[in-house]
Each structure stands twice: as structure tokens, then as C-alpha cells.
Motif scaffolding. Structure first.
Motif, PDB file in Angstrom:
ATOM      1  N   MET A 397       6.149   0.553 -11.365  1.00 41.97           N
ATOM      2  CA  MET A 397       5.669   1.248 -10.891  1.00 41.97           C
ATOM      3  C   MET A 397       6.599   0.503  -9.727  1.00 41.97           C
ATOM      4  SD  MET A 397       2.070   0.301  -8.263  1.00 41.97           S
ATOM      5  CE  MET A 397       2.188   2.145  -7.284  1.00 41.97           C
ATOM      6  N   LYS A 398       7.423   1.949  -9.456  1.00 46.05           N
ATOM      7  CA  LYS A 398       8.568   1.746  -8.772  1.00 46.05           C
ATOM      8  C   LYS A 398       7.508   2.123  -6.867  1.00 46.05           C
ATOM      9  CE  LYS A 398      10.702   1.906 -11.403  1.00 46.05           C
ATOM     10  NZ  LYS A 398      11.199   3.155 -12.295  1.00 46.05           N
ATOM     11  N   ILE A 399       8.345   0.937  -6.362  1.00 47.81           N
ATOM     12  CA  ILE A 399       7.749   1.009  -5.015  1.00 47.81           C
ATOM     13  C   ILE A 399       8.779   0.587  -3.738  1.00 47.81           C
ATOM     14  CG2 ILE A 399       6.565  -1.050  -3.228  1.00 47.81           C
ATOM     15  CD1 ILE A 399       4.830  -1.791  -5.888  1.00 47.81           C
ATOM     16  N   TYR A 400       9.050   1.551  -2.704  1.00 49.13           N
ATOM     17  CA  TYR A 400      10.253   1.934  -2.104  1.00 49.13           C
ATOM     18  C   TYR A 400       9.897   1.213  -0.598  1.00 49.13           C
ATOM     19  CZ  TYR A 400      11.896   4.746  -5.660  1.00 49.13           C
ATOM     20  OH  TYR A 400      11.772   5.008  -6.728  1.00 49.13           O
ATOM     21  N   PRO A 401      10.791  -0.151  -0.648  1.00 51.37           N
ATOM     22  CA  PRO A 401      10.568  -0.901   0.517  1.00 51.37           C
ATOM     23  C   PRO A 401      10.064  -0.278   1.950  1.00 51.37           C
ATOM     24  CG  PRO A 401      12.735  -1.823  -0.476  1.00 51.37           C
ATOM     25  CD  PRO A 401      12.045  -0.236  -1.350  1.00 51.37           C
ATOM     26  N   ALA A 402      11.237   1.350   2.476  1.00 51.20           N
ATOM     27  CA  ALA A 402      10.909   1.732   3.496  1.00 51.20           C
ATOM     28  C   ALA A 402       9.470   2.497   3.412  1.00 51.20           C
ATOM     29  CB  ALA A 402      11.928   3.026   3.488  1.00 51.20           C
ATOM     30  N   ASP A 403       8.526   2.965   2.475  1.00 48.90           N
ATOM     31  CA  ASP A 403       7.595   3.279   2.675  1.00 48.90           C
ATOM     32  C   ASP A 403       6.558   2.132   3.359  1.00 48.90           C
ATOM     33  OD1 ASP A 403       8.192   5.818   1.240  1.00 48.90           O
ATOM     34  OD2 ASP A 403       7.097   5.485  -0.614  1.00 48.90           O
ATOM     35  N   VAL A 404       6.227   0.945   2.290  1.00 48.24           N
ATOM     36  CA  VAL A 404       6.086  -0.212   3.459  1.00 48.24           C
ATOM     37  C   VAL A 404       6.558  -0.678   4.766  1.00 48.24           C
ATOM     38  CG1 VAL A 404       5.565  -2.710   2.928  1.00 48.24           C
ATOM     39  CG2 VAL A 404       5.988  -1.640   0.962  1.00 48.24           C
ATOM     40  N   ASP A 405       7.883  -0.622   4.665  1.00 45.25           N
ATOM     41  CA  ASP A 405       8.256  -1.132   6.590  1.00 45.25           C
ATOM     42  C   ASP A 405       8.172   0.176   7.178  1.00 45.25           C
ATOM     43  OD1 ASP A 405      10.154  -2.862   4.914  1.00 45.25           O
ATOM     44  OD2 ASP A 405      11.937  -2.173   4.953  1.00 45.25           O
ATOM     45  N   ALA A 406       7.587   1.516   6.741  1.00 46.19           N
ATOM     46  CA  ALA A 406       6.841   2.769   8.103  1.00 46.19           C
ATOM     47  C   ALA A 406       5.772   2.593   8.053  1.00 46.19           C
ATOM     48  CB  ALA A 406       7.387   4.205   6.903  1.00 46.19           C
ATOM     49  N   VAL A 408       4.251  -0.680   8.957  1.00 44.17           N
ATOM     50  CA  VAL A 408       4.593  -1.896   9.728  1.00 44.17           C
ATOM     51  C   VAL A 408       4.668  -1.554  10.626  1.00 44.17           C
ATOM     52  CG1 VAL A 408       4.623  -4.043   9.413  1.00 44.17           C
ATOM     53  CG2 VAL A 408       4.872  -3.476   6.991  1.00 44.17           C
ATOM     54  N   GLU A 409       6.157  -0.462  10.774  1.00 37.87           N
ATOM     55  CA  GLU A 409       6.691  -0.158  11.787  1.00 37.87           C
ATOM     56  C   GLU A 409       6.000   0.316  13.095  1.00 37.87           C
ATOM     57  OE1 GLU A 409      10.216   2.069  10.052  1.00 37.87           O
ATOM     58  OE2 GLU A 409      10.789   0.101  10.361  1.00 37.87           O
ATOM     59  N   ARG A 410       4.711   1.590  12.157  1.00 36.31           N
ATOM     60  CA  ARG A 410       3.612   2.397  13.094  1.00 36.31           C
ATOM     61  C   ARG A 410       2.663   1.078  13.949  1.00 36.31           C
ATOM     62  NH1 ARG A 410       2.857   6.225   9.247  1.00 36.31           N
ATOM     63  NH2 ARG A 410       4.467   6.990   8.716  1.00 36.31           N
ATOM     64  N   PHE A 411       2.546  -0.271  13.869  1.00 38.09           N
ATOM     65  CA  PHE A 411       1.629  -1.014  14.024  1.00 38.09           C
ATOM     66  C   PHE A 411       2.370  -1.667  15.596  1.00 38.09           C
ATOM     67  CE2 PHE A 411       0.118  -6.290  14.471  1.00 38.09           C
ATOM     68  CZ  PHE A 411      -0.896  -5.682  15.074  1.00 38.09           C
ATOM     69  N   PRO A 412       1.068  -1.446  16.311  1.00 36.49           N
ATOM     70  CA  PRO A 412       1.413  -1.575  17.689  1.00 36.49           C
ATOM     71  C   PRO A 412       2.427  -3.080  17.747  1.00 36.49           C
ATOM     72  CG  PRO A 412      -0.538  -0.994  17.556  1.00 36.49           C
ATOM     73  CD  PRO A 412       0.178  -1.584  15.487  1.00 36.49           C
ATOM     74  N   GLY A 413       1.890  -3.889  17.303  1.00 29.14           N
ATOM     75  CA  GLY A 413       2.630  -5.108  17.531  1.00 29.14           C
ATOM     76  C   GLY A 413       3.413  -5.850  16.894  1.00 29.14           C
ATOM     77  N   ALA A 414       4.197  -4.931  16.324  1.00 34.07           N
ATOM     78  CA  ALA A 414       5.128  -5.700  15.174  1.00 34.07           C
ATOM     79  C   ALA A 414       6.716  -4.777  15.807  1.00 34.07           C
ATOM     80  CB  ALA A 414       5.272  -4.426  13.586  1.00 34.07           C
ATOM     81  N   ALA A 415       7.467  -5.453  15.656  1.00 35.35           N
ATOM     82  CA  ALA A 415       8.470  -5.806  16.762  1.00 35.35           C
ATOM     83  C   ALA A 415       9.799  -5.228  15.136  1.00 35.35           C
ATOM     84  CB  ALA A 415       8.935  -6.826  17.713  1.00 35.35           C
ATOM     85  N   ASP A 416       9.839  -5.662  14.773  1.00 32.34           N
ATOM     86  CA  ASP A 416      10.755  -5.318  13.117  1.00 32.34           C
ATOM     87  C   ASP A 416       9.792  -5.590  12.186  1.00 32.34           C
ATOM     88  OD1 ASP A 416      13.292  -4.533  12.059  1.00 32.34           O
ATOM     89  OD2 ASP A 416      14.187  -5.871  13.383  1.00 32.34           O
ATOM     90  N   VAL A 417      10.669  -5.199  10.937  1.00 35.26           N
ATOM     91  CA  VAL A 417      10.249  -5.355   9.350  1.00 35.26           C
ATOM     92  C   VAL A 417      11.115  -5.179   9.068  1.00 35.26           C
ATOM     93  CG1 VAL A 417       9.161  -3.162   9.346  1.00 35.26           C
ATOM     94  CG2 VAL A 417       8.309  -4.658   8.303  1.00 35.26           C
TER      95      VAL A 417
END
Lengths: 506, 86
Positions: A397-406, A408-417
Motif C-alpha cells: 500500500m503506497k502511503i504518501y508522506p504529504a498526505d499525512v503531513d497535510a 497534521v499541518e491543519r492541527f492548531p497546535g502543530a508548528a511543523d511536521v
């Protein structure tokens, strides 16, 4: 060789349900009538967030008979991901089964999408044959379920080109009774493992995908149904070789392994377990209708990364990975020289659905840039050496890091991922994540985990976390995932179990 | 419950705690609960349990095959280990 799309028998290998071609035709006709009642028109798209059961295949043929386009979806996606894909695909309706999560059904209904149970057909039967060769037939989303969907669009022409190429190159004898243990929402499982033999009139045996309790019985299933062909992924074989008694009846004639690199050791082990030398690494890419290259006669020494020749495809290894200029013969690598793998095949996708920008980044003059690194050996065979693509291959199963990053980036308390691939003994690769939190307390970690769980299908959830103070970037602001991974793996991962259970120290 | 069986289960719990899903407290899983059904582990993680049992107890699954039901819970795994060492 012409194809007449006459189906063979189809059997649920574990449950024992079986439809012969006459019953398939009846089930398709009922669904044609039902889809017509629902107002399905040629050119419409139909969402199908279920699979690996008889009804899925009847729905697929019914959708095609009405000139519409099927969009099989991973049933494990969250409601958030389904909404994202539905917004991109704009389907006319959705077909579900009794295993579809209620939250997924609710989200589709809320979005105004008519939803129908696959078993809810009525008894009226209707014939139809509205599809044309260049109609859109199939969209398979390969990434972007959290925000930037990338859907591979195949027409009936490109699909038939794939099936005819396989028939011409491999013949049909080995495919008399084919077993599919792969999910039906991606190219390897659907287009090649299932539809190629079944639509050539051969018998298809399907199981639910990736179930260890089924893999443990693999030898018995092969014997019971006298299976002649099967395809799978290396992680399934790691499981079967370890836990399943080998088949005794000697029916297997050919075995494909694909979707992830096959080592020579596993290759030989699979030969010993299956009892056939005809085991090969099938090189498949959704954009080329999956199996696009491999060994016709696989009775040769196993070699790490060995693929073979094109099946209805011309393979070139070039020194360029640019789609911004025409390709020319001067770019071709010498034998043994690693370069970028390009493919030319009549089975090439029409393009990425409504994403001409992405298509232009992958295709030039009909040549498809695979993202793989390889070489042509002295015998003219393709040997893969690595991947240029930014993806995590978790058991095929191909998982794209950008999909996960996207997410986390929308989580209000996340500064970077930064999401990256971890080596994994079973899956080949697993998902790791480094995250910078404004407040690195256990409470915030719990909140982030909950946020992600609601938006990411379970296989995409990182198995190991590192809470870090910063994520190093280049002067151009780009993240080097390999460097982040190396830095993280030099120290223990975050104790997520304790944090989520409230037993952490912070 | 015999001391030996209890020790098998204790060892299993310690091992599964290293591979479990993070959001499921292992303390809340009874010995007879289905490990996958309860959501404690991913279904493919069963192979990690098999590897553990092979190395810890020398069980050769490849030659004998496995009844999946025997790997469903801590209790059923412990019973299998005890039988194979009887």
C-alpha cells in the motif's frame, strides 16, 4: 487476440459463494435496471467504497454497461477522506455494502450523494451496452485523500490494451483458476489479478484482502480450489512462508509478486512453497494498467530487483527525469548504467482525473516517467534499483508522506511536521513521524492523535512518533525526509502508548 | 491457572505492549479477548507474535501450519504453547 469480455465463474474462496456466468449476467442486469432507475447517465461517475465480494464485480460491469465510470475506493478510509475524494470525483451516486462504516454513509448522504446498498437490486432485469471504447471507465485514487487527490483515469481502451497485452505475452493457460487476495480498489488487485483472467472467461476466486487468518490457510485454499495462478505482495508472502502449510496438490502454474520490491531470498522461498519455478516479480504501476513488465518464462535464477521485459510496453532507462523537453535517443543509458525508468504503452492512463498539471509532470509524448530508478542488464532485462518517488510502501500500500503531513499541518497546535518511511520486518516499510508542537504536553499529543485518527485511514497512521523541537530544512525551505528519519532513529521514539493512556510523565 | 501458563501470558503481554496500537490500553484487554477484534493490534501484527513464539518457545509453525483461532487471544495462544510443550 480479441477480447469478448465473457466472464468466467466467480467464487468467494473462503465464504464459498459462487456465481456462474449466467448468474453474473442476471446480477449485472438487475443492477443495470436499478442504476437506470437512479438516473445514472453515460459519463457519470459511481463511488464504490467496498470490494472483494461478488457484488462488487456485478456493480462494476453494470456501471460500464451504462457508459459510466467506476471509482473503487478503499473501504478503510475515514469519512474525512471519503468527503475529500468525493469532492474531487463528483460522483453521481455511491454504492456501499453492509461493511461500509456508518460515518462514511452519513457523510456521503449529508453531501447530497445518493447511496445504495449493493444487495438492494430489486428483481427487474435490464440489458444495456452503452459504453464506448474511449469512455472513461475507471478512476483509481493513488494519493491525496487528505487534500490533493490524484486519480488515475483509465478508459476502456487502455484497460483492454492491458488485458490483451497480458494475454499475448503470458497466454491464458496458467490463469484457468486465479486467486486474488489483494484489495479490489487498486490496480494490481483489480485490473490484473481479477479482471484480466475473469474477463477472458477464466474462473476467479476472491478473498477479503490482507487477512492473516486467511493467509494462514493459503495452502489449503489453493488445494481446495485447485488454484493455478495467484498474485500477491511480499508482505503477504512473509506471512504465508512463516505460518501457512504449503499446498500439496501441485496445481499452481504461475505466481506473481508485485507492488513492492521482491528480494531474491523471498523469491526462492516462494518457489519452494508454491512448488512452481514460474514465480516472477510483476512490475506494476496503476498509470500503466498495473502489470507492465516481468518475466514470460520465470525459470531463471532469482536476482534482487530483476523484472524482465515489457508486457505490451517499451521500456527505456534514460538519463533524464524531465518531462519539460522532448525525449531523444541520446538520453538512453548504456547497458548496466542506472537511470530513470520510462514506459511507453497503449495501456497508459488517459491522465490524472481533472489534473492536467500532474499529467504533464509525468507524461511526455506518450512516455510515462515511472519514478523508479533502474538499469537494463546485458540480457536486455529491466532491473530495478530504487525509487525516486516520495512514498512509503507499507505492504504494497503506497502511503504518501504529504498526505499525512497535510492532516497534521491543519492541527492548531502543530508548528511543523515531517512524515517518513521506517524499515519494517513485516510490511517492508512503516510510517514514522516527527512533529513540532507548540505545547508538547501529553494532552496535546492525545489531541493530535485524535485529530489524525479522525482524518487518516488506519494504515496511514504513524506507528512511531518523535516529538522534536525543530525539523531541519534546506535554505529553500524543503525538508529532507531521509535526514529527518536518520536524526529521529538516533534516539528512542516518543512513548505514545503511555501518553495516550495518561501514564506519561508530562 | 498454572504458573507456567500464567508466565506465558505475562510474557505475551509484555511483548504485545511493544507492538500494540497506541490508543488501546492493554490493561483493559482480558486474556480471552480477541486481540485483533478488540483493536489492540493490527491483524498483520500477528506475524510478529508468531516470530516471538518461534524464538521464545521454539515452535515451528511453517511445518505444522496454524489454526488462526489459536492466535486469537492471550489465553488461546498460551493454551497452544502449553500443548506444544506438554
Amino acid at each position: 487476440m480479441l477480447m469478448d469480455l465473457r466472464t468466467g465463474n466467480i467464487v468467494e474462496a473462503v465464504a464459498g459463494r459462487r456465481w456462474d456466468p449466467q448468474e453474473v449476467a442476471r446480477q449485472v442486469a438487475r443492477r443495470v435496471a436499478r442504476l437506470q432507475r437512479m438516473g445514472l447517465q453515460p459519463g457519470d461517475r459511481v463511488f464504490m467504497p467496498f470490494g472483494n465480494r461478488l457484488e462488487f464485480f456485478a456493480e462494476l460491469l453494470a456501471v460500464w454497461r451504462l457508459g459510466a465510470c467506476a471509482v473503487p475506493i478503499d473501504a478503510r478510509l475515514t469519512a474525512f477522506e471519503i468527503e475529500t475524494l468525493a469532492a474531487a470525483a463528483t460522483p453521481r451516486l455511491s454504492i456501499v455494502d453492509d461493511a461500509t462504516d456508518a460515518s462514511v454513509v452519513r457523510s456521503m448522504e449529508t453531501a447530497g450523494l445518493p447511496v445504495v446498498q449493493t444487495t438492494d437490486t430489486g428483481t427487474v432485469e435490464q440489458a444495456a451496452g452503452r459504453s464506448r471504447l474511449d469512455d472513461d471507465a475507471l478512476i483509481l485514487f493513488t494519493s491525496g485523500s487528505t487534500g490533493n487527490p490524484k486519480g488515475v483515469l483509465h478508459t476502456h481502451r487502455s484497460l483492454r490494451a492491458r488485458w490483451m497485452a497480458l494475454g499475448d505475452n503470458l497466454g491464458l493457460e496458467a490463469f484457468e483458476r486465479t486467486l486474488c487476495m489483494l484489495p479490489t480498489h487498486f490496480g494490481h488487485g483489480l485490473i490484473c489479478n481479477c479482471l484480466f483472467p475473469w474477463l477472458y472467461g477464466r474462473d476467479l476466486y476472491i478473498t477479503p484482502p490482507f487477512k492473516p487468518e486467511i493467509i494462514m490457510r493459503l495452502g489449503a485454499i489453493v488445494d481446495e480450489h485447485r488454484v493455478t495462478f495467484m498474485s500477491s505482495v511480499p508482505s503477504v508472502w512473509r506471512l504465508a512462508l512463516k505460518m501457512a502449510k504449503r499446498p500439496q496438490a501441485g496445481t499452481l502454474r504461475r505466481v506473481h509478486v508485485g507492488s513492492a520490491p521482491l528480494s531474491a531470498d523471498v523469491w526462492e522461498d516462494v518457489r519452494a512453497w508454491t512448488g512452481t519455478r514460474q514465480v516472477c516479480n510483476a512490475y506494476g504501476i496503476t498509470e500503466t494498467g498495473s502489470w507492465v513488465a516481468g518475466l514470460r518464462d520465470a525459470d531463471c535464477p532469482a536476482v534482487d530487483g530483476l523484472i524482465g521485459g515489457g508486457w505490451g510496453a517499451v521500456i527505456r532507462v534514460l538519463r533524464t527525469n524531465s518531462t519539460e523537453q522532448p525525449l531523444d535517443a541520446g538520453m538512453i543509458c548504456a547497458p548496466g548504467e542506472p537511470g530513470y525508468v520510462w514506459l511507453n504503452t497503449p495501456a497508459l492512463m488517459k491522465g490524472y482525473f481533472q489534473r492536467d498539471d500532474l499529467t504533464r509532470q509525468s507524461v511526455v509524448d506518450g512516455w510515462f516517467l515511472t519514478g523508479d530508478i533502474g538499469l537494463i542488464d546485458d540480457s536486455g532485462r529491466l532491473v530495478l534499483r530504487g525509487r525516486e518517488r516520495d512514498e512509503i510502501n507499507k505492504g504494497g500500500m503506497k502511503i504518501y508522506p504529504a498526505d499525512v503531513d497535510a492532516v497534521v499541518e491543519r492541527f492548531p497546535g502543530a508548528a511543523d511536521v515531517c512524515t517518513f518511511a521506517l524499515d519494517d520486518a513485516i510490511y517492508g516499510q512503516a510510517v514514522g513521524i516527527a512533529v513540532v508542537l507548540e505545547d508538547a504536553s501529553d494532552g496535546q499529543v492525545r489531541a493530535l492523535h485524535e485529530w489524525m485518527s479522525a482524518r487518516l485511514a488506519e494504515p496511514k497512521m504513524p506507528s512511531r512518533w518523535w516529538i522534536v523541537s525543530e525539523i531541519p530544512r534546506t535554505s529553500r525551505g524543503k525538508v529532507n525526509r531521509d535526514a529527518v528519519k536518520a536524526a529521529c532513529e538516533s534516539r528512542p521514539p516518543f512513548d505514545l502508548v503511555s501518553a495516550l493512556s495518561g501514564r506519561g510523565v508530562r | 491457572m498454572s504458573d507456567a501458563r500464567a508466565e506465558v501470558i505475562a510474557g505475551l503481554r509484555r511483548f504485545v505492549a511493544t507492538i500494540q496500537k497506541p490508543n488501546m490500553p492493554i490493561d483493559g484487554i482480558a486474556d480471552t479477548d480477541g486481540l485483533v477484534a478488540a483493536g489492540l493490534i493490527d491483524s498483520l501484527a500477528i506475524v510478529q507474535i508468531v516470530l516471538y513464539l518461534e524464538s521464545r518457545y521454539g515452535i515451528d509453525f511453517a511445518s505444522s501450519g496454524i489454526d488462526p483461532e489459536r492466535l486469537a487471544s492471550f489465553a488461546s495462544i498460551a493454551d497452544m504453547v502449553m500443548e506444544r510443550h506438554a
